[in-house]
Write a protein that holds these residues in place. Structure first.
Motif, PDB file in Angstrom:
ATOM      1  N   THR A  90      43.060  13.946 -17.281  1.00 18.71           N
ATOM      2  CA  THR A  90      41.808  14.298 -16.639  1.00 18.71           C
ATOM      3  C   THR A  90      40.918  13.070 -16.466  1.00 18.71           C
ATOM      4  N   ALA A  91      39.955  13.189 -15.552  1.00 20.24           N
ATOM      5  CA  ALA A  91      38.986  12.123 -15.353  1.00 20.24           C
ATOM      6  C   ALA A  91      38.159  11.900 -16.612  1.00 20.24           C
ATOM      7  N   SER A  92      37.851  12.989 -17.323  1.00 15.49           N
ATOM      8  CA  SER A  92      37.058  12.882 -18.552  1.00 15.49           C
ATOM      9  C   SER A  92      37.773  12.036 -19.590  1.00 15.49           C
ATOM     10  N   LEU A  93      39.051  12.331 -19.822  1.00 18.22           N
ATOM     11  CA  LEU A  93      39.811  11.587 -20.819  1.00 18.22           C
ATOM     12  C   LEU A  93      39.987  10.128 -20.399  1.00 18.22           C
ATOM     13  N   ALA A  94      40.212   9.879 -19.105  1.00 22.42           N
ATOM     14  CA  ALA A  94      40.363   8.506 -18.626  1.00 22.42           C
ATOM     15  C   ALA A  94      39.082   7.706 -18.855  1.00 22.42           C
ATOM     16  N   ALA A  95      37.929   8.337 -18.627  1.00 19.92           N
ATOM     17  CA  ALA A  95      36.655   7.644 -18.827  1.00 19.92           C
ATOM     18  C   ALA A  95      36.441   7.311 -20.297  1.00 19.92           C
ATOM     19  N   ILE A  96      36.793   8.226 -21.180  1.00 19.05           N
ATOM     20  CA  ILE A  96      36.605   7.979 -22.608  1.00 19.05           C
ATOM     21  C   ILE A  96      37.545   6.875 -23.086  1.00 19.05           C
ATOM     22  N   LEU A  97      38.799   6.906 -22.636  1.00 18.92           N
ATOM     23  CA  LEU A  97      39.751   5.872 -23.035  1.00 18.92           C
ATOM     24  C   LEU A  97      39.310   4.496 -22.534  1.00 18.92           C
ATOM     25  N   ALA A 123      36.533  -2.468 -39.120  1.00 22.22           N
ATOM     26  CA  ALA A 123      36.321  -1.026 -39.283  1.00 22.22           C
ATOM     27  C   ALA A 123      36.173  -0.353 -37.928  1.00 22.22           C
ATOM     28  N   GLY A 124      35.498  -1.037 -36.987  1.00 22.95           N
ATOM     29  CA  GLY A 124      35.332  -0.478 -35.654  1.00 22.95           C
ATOM     30  C   GLY A 124      36.651  -0.319 -34.926  1.00 22.95           C
ATOM     31  N   VAL A 125      37.536  -1.309 -35.054  1.00 29.39           N
ATOM     32  CA  VAL A 125      38.846  -1.203 -34.412  1.00 29.39           C
ATOM     33  C   VAL A 125      39.634  -0.030 -34.991  1.00 29.39           C
ATOM     34  N   LEU A 126      39.640   0.104 -36.304  1.00 28.34           N
ATOM     35  CA  LEU A 126      40.358   1.214 -36.939  1.00 28.34           C
ATOM     36  C   LEU A 126      39.769   2.556 -36.517  1.00 28.34           C
ATOM     37  N   LEU A 127      38.440   2.618 -36.444  1.00 30.25           N
ATOM     38  CA  LEU A 127      37.799   3.858 -36.014  1.00 30.25           C
ATOM     39  C   LEU A 127      38.131   4.165 -34.558  1.00 30.25           C
ATOM     40  N   GLY A 128      38.191   3.123 -33.727  1.00 36.07           N
ATOM     41  CA  GLY A 128      38.548   3.327 -32.334  1.00 36.07           C
ATOM     42  C   GLY A 128      39.961   3.845 -32.170  1.00 36.07           C
ATOM     43  N   VAL A 129      40.905   3.298 -32.943  1.00 35.58           N
ATOM     44  CA  VAL A 129      42.289   3.793 -32.900  1.00 35.58           C
ATOM     45  C   VAL A 129      42.343   5.253 -33.332  1.00 35.58           C
ATOM     46  N   ALA A 272      32.784  10.412 -29.657  1.00 39.03           N
ATOM     47  CA  ALA A 272      31.803   9.896 -30.611  1.00 39.03           C
ATOM     48  C   ALA A 272      32.427   8.836 -31.508  1.00 39.03           C
ATOM     49  N   MET A 273      33.685   9.023 -31.909  1.00 34.91           N
ATOM     50  CA  MET A 273      34.369   8.038 -32.737  1.00 34.91           C
ATOM     51  C   MET A 273      34.572   6.729 -31.970  1.00 34.91           C
ATOM     52  N   VAL A 274      34.975   6.834 -30.691  1.00 34.57           N
ATOM     53  CA  VAL A 274      35.199   5.633 -29.883  1.00 34.57           C
ATOM     54  C   VAL A 274      33.892   4.884 -29.660  1.00 34.57           C
ATOM     55  N   LEU A 275      32.824   5.598 -29.357  1.00 38.65           N
ATOM     56  CA  LEU A 275      31.538   4.955 -29.109  1.00 38.65           C
ATOM     57  C   LEU A 275      30.986   4.313 -30.381  1.00 38.65           C
ATOM     58  N   ALA A 276      31.189   4.969 -31.516  1.00 38.81           N
ATOM     59  CA  ALA A 276      30.777   4.369 -32.781  1.00 38.81           C
ATOM     60  C   ALA A 276      31.569   3.095 -33.050  1.00 38.81           C
ATOM     61  N   ALA A 277      32.851   3.107 -32.687  1.00 39.80           N
ATOM     62  CA  ALA A 277      33.679   1.910 -32.851  1.00 39.80           C
ATOM     63  C   ALA A 277      33.179   0.783 -31.964  1.00 39.80           C
ATOM     64  N   VAL A 278      32.806   1.122 -30.718  1.00 41.85           N
ATOM     65  CA  VAL A 278      32.273   0.115 -29.806  1.00 41.85           C
ATOM     66  C   VAL A 278      30.990  -0.494 -30.372  1.00 41.85           C
ATOM     67  N   PHE A 279      30.151   0.343 -30.954  1.00 37.95           N
ATOM     68  CA  PHE A 279      28.908  -0.150 -31.547  1.00 37.95           C
ATOM     69  C   PHE A 279      29.191  -1.128 -32.681  1.00 37.95           C
ATOM     70  N   LEU A 280      30.208  -0.843 -33.482  1.00 44.59           N
ATOM     71  CA  LEU A 280      30.527  -1.696 -34.623  1.00 44.59           C
ATOM     72  C   LEU A 280      31.074  -3.052 -34.186  1.00 44.59           C
ATOM     73  N   VAL A 281      31.876  -3.070 -33.120  1.00 45.45           N
ATOM     74  CA  VAL A 281      32.523  -4.322 -32.741  1.00 45.45           C
ATOM     75  C   VAL A 281      31.685  -5.147 -31.777  1.00 45.45           C
ATOM     76  N   THR A 282      30.657  -4.558 -31.169  1.00 45.05           N
ATOM     77  CA  THR A 282      29.848  -5.294 -30.208  1.00 45.05           C
ATOM     78  C   THR A 282      28.944  -6.264 -30.932  1.00 45.05           C
TER      79      THR A 282
END
Length: 309
Positions: A90-97, A123-129, A272-282
């Motif tokens: 789906t477009a939704s899943l593609a956008a999140i990935l 920790a952010g990378v692990l959370l993103g995975v 939410a997990m992916v976005l939290a991971a992005v916040f940690l690694v940015t």
């Protein structure tokens, strides 16, 4: 944050989030390659017209090799890979990935600079995975070989974006962003010309598909990049990159509202997990230390007249 900056930030998030919706509509009809060619060609021509008005036309004679590499990394390859992925997911899943791009950027930067990531970044990378695993394993779609290949294509597109971002900093540090975007899209169109001729559209597009491609090229790509560059000018790159948090939110919203895509509890949770991971690694700039005032020079002690020589 100024009101104009907030409006531009929402605009970029909404436009880039909508790009996944338009790709989901047009890719099955035109094919991923032909659709991407139309997207980058129209966007490149539009940006070239704007650049001519602003006198920010790219120097193709000097930078054509760099533009070809950048066009491959930032447009031709990732745009096509996402379009291929959206034939299955789906477009939704593609956008999140796609929001995993900063995670790959961290890895690319760490390898290039031979610098070990910090504890929060690891920790952010692990959370993103883990977030990707939740999205894929617990999502509303049936997990099979084709679905996993589509997820892999989306993640590979995110890797290309990360490589392109690093290459931009190395190769075009002093080039105006509008000129860089113009050269990037026109170079991508040149790269995809031969594959497009070899893989013509699968069907004759109707008016709705044509409008989807036009919106994808002019609104999501040309206008979206223009607003993003405006944000970079007004807010700096760190502030502008906060749009990373908005794109998947809008992608999820548009896919659910306009395409009636299935929504399960795992999608907002995984996002939410992916976005939290992005916040940690940015990387976030540390506040500059306040200057310490130099102590005032002590006045010379008064010497009694009787002690003077």
């Amino acid at each position: 944050m100024a009101v104009i900056d907030f409006i531009c930030l929402l605009g970029v998030g909404a436009l880039w989030g909508a790009s996944f919706l338009f790709m989901r509509e047009a890719a099955p009809v035109l094919g991923p390659v032909s659709m991407t060619e139309a997207r980058v060609l129209l966007a490149g021509v539009a940006l070239l017209a704007v650049g001519a008005l602003l006198r920010k036309v790219p120097d193709f004679r000097r930078d054509w090799r760099g533009f070809l590499i950048l066009g491959a990394l930032m447009a031709a390859f990732p745009f096509t890979l996402i379009a291929v992925a959206e034939l299955e997911i789906t477009a939704s899943l593609a956008a999140i990935l796609n929001a995993t791009t900063p995670l790959f950027a961290l890895a690319v930067t760490a390898v290039r600079q031979r610098r070990r990531p910090s504890g929060p970044q690891i920790a952010g990378v692990l959370l993103g995975v883990a977030g990707v695993a939740v999205l894929v394993g617990l999502g509303p779609l049936h997990v099979d070989g084709m679905m996993l290949l589509a997820v892999g294509a989306s993640l590979l597109a995110a890797l290309f974006y990360a490589l392109g971002g690093v290459y931009t900093k190395i190769r075009f540090p002093d080039t105006h962003p509008l000129a860089t975007a113009t050269g990037q899209n026109l170079a991508a169109a040149a790269i995809l010309l031969a594959p497009t001729l070899a893989l013509p559209p699968r069907q004759t597009p109707d008016t709705g598909i044509i409008l989807s491609v036009v919106a994808l090229a002019l609104a999501c790509t040309a206008l979206g990049f223009f607003l993003f560059f405006l944000l970079v000018t007004r807010m700096g790159p760190t502030g502008a990159l906060s749009v990373t948090f908005l794109v998947p939110l809008f992608g999820l919203l548009w896919g659910t509202v306009f395409l009636s895509e299935p929504l399960s509890w795992s999608m907002p949770f995984g996002m939410a997990m992916v976005l939290a991971a992005v916040f940690l690694v940015t990387d976030r700039p540390k506040p500059a230390p306040e200057p310490v005032a130099a102590p005032a020079e002590a006045p010379a002690a008064a010497v009694p007249d009787g002690d003077r020589g």
